[in-house]
Motif scaffolding. Sequence first.
Motif, PDB file in Angstrom:
ATOM      1  N   PHE A 140      18.342  50.180  -5.386  1.00  0.00           N
ATOM      2  CA  PHE A 140      18.830  49.744  -4.202  1.00  0.00           C
ATOM      3  C   PHE A 140      18.748  50.329  -2.888  1.00  0.00           C
ATOM      4  O   PHE A 140      18.851  49.888  -1.776  1.00  0.00           O
ATOM      5  CB  PHE A 140      20.571  49.584  -4.424  1.00  0.00           C
ATOM      6  CG  PHE A 140      20.547  48.541  -5.659  1.00  0.00           C
ATOM      7  CD1 PHE A 140      20.278  47.119  -5.520  1.00  0.00           C
ATOM      8  CD2 PHE A 140      21.150  48.928  -6.812  1.00  0.00           C
ATOM      9  CE1 PHE A 140      20.556  46.157  -6.241  1.00  0.00           C
ATOM     10  CE2 PHE A 140      21.607  47.956  -7.845  1.00  0.00           C
ATOM     11  CZ  PHE A 140      21.211  46.554  -7.640  1.00  0.00           C
ATOM     12  N   ALA A 141      18.474  51.664  -2.897  1.00  0.00           N
ATOM     13  CA  ALA A 141      18.578  52.502  -1.697  1.00  0.00           C
ATOM     14  C   ALA A 141      17.014  52.016  -0.958  1.00  0.00           C
ATOM     15  O   ALA A 141      16.808  51.973   0.246  1.00  0.00           O
ATOM     16  CB  ALA A 141      18.426  53.969  -1.871  1.00  0.00           C
ATOM     17  N   GLU A 142      16.020  51.971  -1.775  1.00  0.00           N
ATOM     18  CA  GLU A 142      14.865  51.569  -1.384  1.00  0.00           C
ATOM     19  C   GLU A 142      14.855  49.857  -0.799  1.00  0.00           C
ATOM     20  O   GLU A 142      14.411  49.585   0.232  1.00  0.00           O
ATOM     21  CB  GLU A 142      13.711  51.611  -2.639  1.00  0.00           C
ATOM     22  CG  GLU A 142      12.145  51.226  -2.020  1.00  0.00           C
ATOM     23  CD  GLU A 142      11.625  52.168  -1.274  1.00  0.00           C
ATOM     24  OE1 GLU A 142      10.605  51.976  -0.575  1.00  0.00           O
ATOM     25  OE2 GLU A 142      12.156  53.152  -0.777  1.00  0.00           O
ATOM     26  N   LEU A 143      15.574  49.158  -1.538  1.00  0.00           N
ATOM     27  CA  LEU A 143      15.655  47.821  -1.043  1.00  0.00           C
ATOM     28  C   LEU A 143      16.451  47.765   0.454  1.00  0.00           C
ATOM     29  O   LEU A 143      15.964  47.001   1.360  1.00  0.00           O
ATOM     30  CB  LEU A 143      16.766  47.003  -1.916  1.00  0.00           C
ATOM     31  CG  LEU A 143      16.994  45.422  -1.816  1.00  0.00           C
ATOM     32  CD1 LEU A 143      15.665  44.892  -2.072  1.00  0.00           C
ATOM     33  CD2 LEU A 143      18.041  44.775  -2.617  1.00  0.00           C
ATOM     34  N   LEU A 144      17.448  48.680   0.423  1.00  0.00           N
ATOM     35  CA  LEU A 144      18.234  48.640   1.789  1.00  0.00           C
ATOM     36  C   LEU A 144      17.410  49.189   2.719  1.00  0.00           C
ATOM     37  O   LEU A 144      17.626  48.657   4.065  1.00  0.00           O
ATOM     38  CB  LEU A 144      19.379  49.597   1.597  1.00  0.00           C
ATOM     39  CG  LEU A 144      20.115  49.806   2.562  1.00  0.00           C
ATOM     40  CD1 LEU A 144      20.751  48.183   3.205  1.00  0.00           C
ATOM     41  CD2 LEU A 144      21.665  50.760   2.289  1.00  0.00           C
ATOM     42  N   ARG A 145      16.359  49.934   2.511  1.00  0.00           N
ATOM     43  CA  ARG A 145      15.397  50.668   3.668  1.00  0.00           C
ATOM     44  C   ARG A 145      14.738  49.440   3.905  1.00  0.00           C
ATOM     45  O   ARG A 145      14.323  49.497   5.223  1.00  0.00           O
ATOM     46  CB  ARG A 145      14.619  51.590   2.938  1.00  0.00           C
ATOM     47  CG  ARG A 145      13.760  52.259   3.777  1.00  0.00           C
ATOM     48  CD  ARG A 145      14.195  52.945   5.122  1.00  0.00           C
ATOM     49  NE  ARG A 145      13.220  53.460   6.078  1.00  0.00           N
ATOM     50  CZ  ARG A 145      12.744  54.583   5.899  1.00  0.00           C
ATOM     51  NH1 ARG A 145      13.125  55.505   5.248  1.00  0.00           N
ATOM     52  NH2 ARG A 145      11.776  54.821   6.869  1.00  0.00           N
TER      53      ARG A 145
END
Length: 339
Positions: A74-79
């Motif tokens: 989810f951190a990568e998606l948010l980025r």
Amino acid sequence: MATMKQVAERVGVSTSTVSHVINGTRAVSEAVRRQVLATIDEMGYIPNAMARSLKNDKSHTIGVSIPDNTHPCFAELLRGIEDAAFEVGYNIMLCNGYGDARRQAVHLRSLSEKRIDGLILAAGAAGDELAPLLASQRVPIVLADHEVPALDTDFLGLDHEATGYAATRHLIELGHRRIACVAGPRGEPHSLGRIAGMRLALEDAGIPLPDAYLVHAAPDCAGGHDAVRGLLALGTPPTAVFACNDLMALGGLCAAQEAGVAVPGRLSVVGGDDLGMAAFAMPRLSSVAQPTHALGRQLTELLVGRIRGDDGPRRHQRLRGSLVVRQSTAVPGRVDGLA
């Protein structure tokens, strides 16, 4: 702090001209536009965002609701969402649901009160419960990764079934026949898709999936560790494990090491995300790389288009990952891994 009137006086134009440049509400000559923007920078003028949103009915803010931004995926998606939003002048307002439908519902109401222009939502298993609230929203909504069948809106996600199929097919082609699956909690959409893909690959090869070989666990390193430890304790343990995410796969590698089971000599392990840490595990983890950052960008681009009036057909698409073979998978009984 400088005011709009002072900016206008410095440039020699009306305050309405400065307003049109800032808000893009009327055509202004390129020379004047550049002069106004340069003067704004020079004087340090900061437009009142609240006043702009009330006047134009646009806040240039996107609401984003996801289960947990501390999870690497989810951190990568948010980025990806943030990168694309920044490029077109939008801010994001983030809320974490942590798998709690009630909490996510409270966040959605709060986002609506804060005048967001659109919403990106990864609802997870809570989607059906949130459907009535989502249907009442008056802003464009794009669903991320998990569908809400009752809601007629755009959807972009990862192809979880294809991920499960690719990972399992890789193990089958290596010669494995006793293949187990370590999945997340029952009913979690992410795992359901990957399990379905695994079952399809096994069925195509005529290989069964015994009940004992499908283990549901917490979707983290600890959950993967306990699940693989249990699988290795079976009377007939598997020779290969597909973990539905990399965190569980990494926990499984630790469990195998503790049990004195060589990877990939006696047990092959493949993950489903190809997180950055996968390439630095010992042994280096085979996995299925996901276009998560690209998904985040596409979610934002689609939503901004809807905000700006794109009324084309609803979009429904899943992006496929790609298998990355490293050292944690090999032919059954072979001690040296694959490069």
